[in-house]
Design a protein around this motif. Structure first.
Motif, PDB file in Angstrom:
ATOM      1  N   ARG A  71     -12.437   1.879   5.297  1.00 23.83           N
ATOM      2  CA  ARG A  71     -12.511   2.553   4.003  1.00 23.83           C
ATOM      3  C   ARG A  71     -11.650   1.823   2.984  1.00 23.83           C
ATOM      4  O   ARG A  71     -10.688   1.138   3.340  1.00 23.83           O
ATOM      5  CB  ARG A  71     -12.080   4.014   4.121  1.00 23.83           C
ATOM      6  CG  ARG A  71     -10.605   4.219   4.405  1.00 23.83           C
ATOM      7  CD  ARG A  71     -10.324   5.701   4.644  1.00 23.83           C
ATOM      8  NE  ARG A  71      -8.900   5.950   4.885  1.00 23.83           N
ATOM      9  CZ  ARG A  71      -8.404   7.118   5.262  1.00 23.83           C
ATOM     10  NH1 ARG A  71      -9.221   8.169   5.444  1.00 23.83           N
ATOM     11  NH2 ARG A  71      -7.110   7.265   5.448  1.00 23.83           N
ATOM     12  N   GLN A  72     -12.034   2.012   1.740  1.00 21.13           N
ATOM     13  CA  GLN A  72     -11.270   1.435   0.646  1.00 21.13           C
ATOM     14  C   GLN A  72     -11.162   2.444  -0.468  1.00 21.13           C
ATOM     15  O   GLN A  72     -12.180   2.848  -1.049  1.00 21.13           O
ATOM     16  CB  GLN A  72     -11.911   0.143   0.152  1.00 21.13           C
ATOM     17  CG  GLN A  72     -11.055  -0.611  -0.850  1.00 21.13           C
ATOM     18  CD  GLN A  72     -11.516  -2.036  -1.039  1.00 21.13           C
ATOM     19  OE1 GLN A  72     -12.639  -2.403  -0.701  1.00 21.13           O
ATOM     20  NE2 GLN A  72     -10.641  -2.875  -1.570  1.00 21.13           N
ATOM     21  N   ALA A  73      -9.941   2.840  -0.733  1.00 18.02           N
ATOM     22  CA  ALA A  73      -9.672   3.766  -1.829  1.00 18.02           C
ATOM     23  C   ALA A  73      -9.396   2.965  -3.098  1.00 18.02           C
ATOM     24  O   ALA A  73      -9.017   1.789  -3.025  1.00 18.02           O
ATOM     25  CB  ALA A  73      -8.479   4.638  -1.474  1.00 18.02           C
ATOM     26  N   GLY A  83      -7.830   0.989  -5.867  1.00 19.95           N
ATOM     27  CA  GLY A  83      -6.545   0.341  -5.995  1.00 19.95           C
ATOM     28  C   GLY A  83      -5.868  -0.001  -4.688  1.00 19.95           C
ATOM     29  O   GLY A  83      -4.724  -0.470  -4.684  1.00 19.95           O
ATOM     30  N   LYS A  84      -6.541   0.222  -3.583  1.00 20.28           N
ATOM     31  CA  LYS A  84      -5.948  -0.050  -2.274  1.00 20.28           C
ATOM     32  C   LYS A  84      -6.781  -1.059  -1.508  1.00 20.28           C
ATOM     33  O   LYS A  84      -7.954  -1.282  -1.805  1.00 20.28           O
ATOM     34  CB  LYS A  84      -5.805   1.238  -1.475  1.00 20.28           C
ATOM     35  CG  LYS A  84      -4.828   2.228  -2.078  1.00 20.28           C
ATOM     36  CD  LYS A  84      -4.580   3.396  -1.151  1.00 20.28           C
ATOM     37  CE  LYS A  84      -3.550   4.342  -1.718  1.00 20.28           C
ATOM     38  NZ  LYS A  84      -3.275   5.478  -0.807  1.00 20.28           N
ATOM     39  N   GLU A  85      -6.166  -1.644  -0.504  1.00 23.59           N
ATOM     40  CA  GLU A  85      -6.886  -2.585   0.338  1.00 23.59           C
ATOM     41  C   GLU A  85      -7.767  -1.832   1.340  1.00 23.59           C
ATOM     42  O   GLU A  85      -7.515  -0.679   1.674  1.00 23.59           O
ATOM     43  CB  GLU A  85      -5.892  -3.485   1.088  1.00 23.59           C
ATOM     44  CG  GLU A  85      -5.109  -4.413   0.185  1.00 23.59           C
ATOM     45  CD  GLU A  85      -4.249  -5.398   0.958  1.00 23.59           C
ATOM     46  OE1 GLU A  85      -3.698  -6.313   0.322  1.00 23.59           O
ATOM     47  OE2 GLU A  85      -4.150  -5.247   2.183  1.00 23.59           O
ATOM     48  N   ARG A  86      -8.785  -2.538   1.802  1.00 25.63           N
ATOM     49  CA  ARG A  86      -9.653  -1.958   2.811  1.00 25.63           C
ATOM     50  C   ARG A  86      -8.861  -1.805   4.116  1.00 25.63           C
ATOM     51  O   ARG A  86      -8.116  -2.700   4.509  1.00 25.63           O
ATOM     52  CB  ARG A  86     -10.876  -2.854   3.029  1.00 25.63           C
ATOM     53  CG  ARG A  86     -11.984  -2.217   3.824  1.00 25.63           C
ATOM     54  CD  ARG A  86     -13.246  -3.067   3.795  1.00 25.63           C
ATOM     55  NE  ARG A  86     -13.784  -3.203   2.438  1.00 25.63           N
ATOM     56  CZ  ARG A  86     -14.969  -3.727   2.159  1.00 25.63           C
ATOM     57  NH1 ARG A  86     -15.747  -4.153   3.161  1.00 25.63           N
ATOM     58  NH2 ARG A  86     -15.365  -3.837   0.919  1.00 25.63           N
ATOM     59  N   GLU A  87      -9.036  -0.665   4.793  1.00 24.48           N
ATOM     60  CA  GLU A  87      -8.306  -0.425   6.033  1.00 24.48           C
ATOM     61  C   GLU A  87      -9.223   0.082   7.125  1.00 24.48           C
ATOM     62  O   GLU A  87     -10.248   0.722   6.862  1.00 24.48           O
ATOM     63  CB  GLU A  87      -7.188   0.606   5.805  1.00 24.48           C
ATOM     64  CG  GLU A  87      -7.656   1.974   5.388  1.00 24.48           C
ATOM     65  CD  GLU A  87      -6.509   2.955   5.170  1.00 24.48           C
ATOM     66  OE1 GLU A  87      -5.345   2.603   5.448  1.00 24.48           O
ATOM     67  OE2 GLU A  87      -6.781   4.096   4.747  1.00 24.48           O
ATOM     68  N   SER A 107      -3.415   8.233  10.731  1.00 23.38           N
ATOM     69  CA  SER A 107      -3.544   9.429   9.893  1.00 23.38           C
ATOM     70  C   SER A 107      -4.844  10.200  10.122  1.00 23.38           C
ATOM     71  O   SER A 107      -4.986  11.321   9.644  1.00 23.38           O
ATOM     72  CB  SER A 107      -3.421   9.059   8.413  1.00 23.38           C
ATOM     73  OG  SER A 107      -4.465   8.187   8.052  1.00 23.38           O
ATOM     74  N   GLU A 122      -6.508  12.523   0.526  1.00 22.17           N
ATOM     75  CA  GLU A 122      -6.198  11.113   0.772  1.00 22.17           C
ATOM     76  C   GLU A 122      -7.275  10.390   1.578  1.00 22.17           C
ATOM     77  O   GLU A 122      -7.206   9.180   1.770  1.00 22.17           O
ATOM     78  CB  GLU A 122      -4.829  10.954   1.465  1.00 22.17           C
ATOM     79  CG  GLU A 122      -4.653  11.773   2.715  1.00 22.17           C
ATOM     80  CD  GLU A 122      -3.915  13.087   2.438  1.00 22.17           C
ATOM     81  OE1 GLU A 122      -4.189  13.719   1.396  1.00 22.17           O
ATOM     82  OE2 GLU A 122      -3.081  13.458   3.278  1.00 22.17           O
ATOM     83  N   ASP A 123      -8.269  11.124   2.074  1.00 24.61           N
ATOM     84  CA  ASP A 123      -9.402  10.498   2.751  1.00 24.61           C
ATOM     85  C   ASP A 123     -10.467  10.013   1.755  1.00 24.61           C
ATOM     86  O   ASP A 123     -11.441   9.377   2.155  1.00 24.61           O
ATOM     87  CB  ASP A 123     -10.048  11.475   3.735  1.00 24.61           C
ATOM     88  CG  ASP A 123      -9.114  11.864   4.872  1.00 24.61           C
ATOM     89  OD1 ASP A 123      -9.091  13.063   5.221  1.00 24.61           O
ATOM     90  OD2 ASP A 123      -8.411  10.979   5.403  1.00 24.61           O
ATOM     91  N   ALA A 136     -12.464   7.829  -0.437  1.00 24.92           N
ATOM     92  CA  ALA A 136     -12.635   6.377  -0.417  1.00 24.92           C
ATOM     93  C   ALA A 136     -14.115   6.052  -0.266  1.00 24.92           C
ATOM     94  O   ALA A 136     -14.946   6.954  -0.034  1.00 24.92           O
ATOM     95  CB  ALA A 136     -11.858   5.759   0.743  1.00 24.92           C
TER      96      ALA A 136
END
Length: 123
Positions: free
Chosen positions: A38-40, A42-46, A63, A89-90, A92
């Motif tokens: 997933r990628q939110a 402004g965040k990196e893909r995780e 998490s 926070e999930d 994305a």
């Protein structure tokens, strides 16, 4: 070349559930590992969850442990992600991916990617 197509994203309130699906374009695609990333904004893909296609092992982001469950139906060439007790926070874009050799957590090593499906969790 393998095409992966995700579906099942959407908008849900916190505490709700969604089930993502990923279908590969062909059988016997040679993938050793398939997973969800997933990628939110402004965040990196995780990495969220990965699984060896032989069903030997699964791996989860800390998490999401206990809330998400990765499963696969090899007869249908399908991969699923059941997401329960969703949190804001999930939120994305969730991607399905396949890797030919192993099950690393680094998304840069994956060989095939779907186009992504958006998950929005409102609190």
């Amino acid at each position: 070349q393998v095409e992966l197509v995700e579906s099942g994203g959407g908008s849900v309130q916190a505490g709700g559930s969604l089930r993502l699906s990923c279908t590969a374009s062909k059988n016997n695609d040679g993938a050793t590992c398939k997973g969800w990333f997933r990628q939110a904004p402004g965040k990196e893909r995780e990495m969220v969850a990965t699984a060896y296609t032989g069903g030997r092992s699964t791996f989860y982001l800390g998490s999401v442990k206990g809330r998400f469950d990765i499963s696969q139906d090899n007869a249908k060439n399908a991969l699923y992600l059941q997401m329960n007790d969703l949190k804001s926070e999930d939120t994305a874009i969730y991607y399905c991916a396949a890797e030919l050799l192993a099950c690393p957590s680094d998304p840069d090593t994956y060989d095939y990617w779907g186009q992504g499906t958006r998950v929005t969790v409102s609190s």
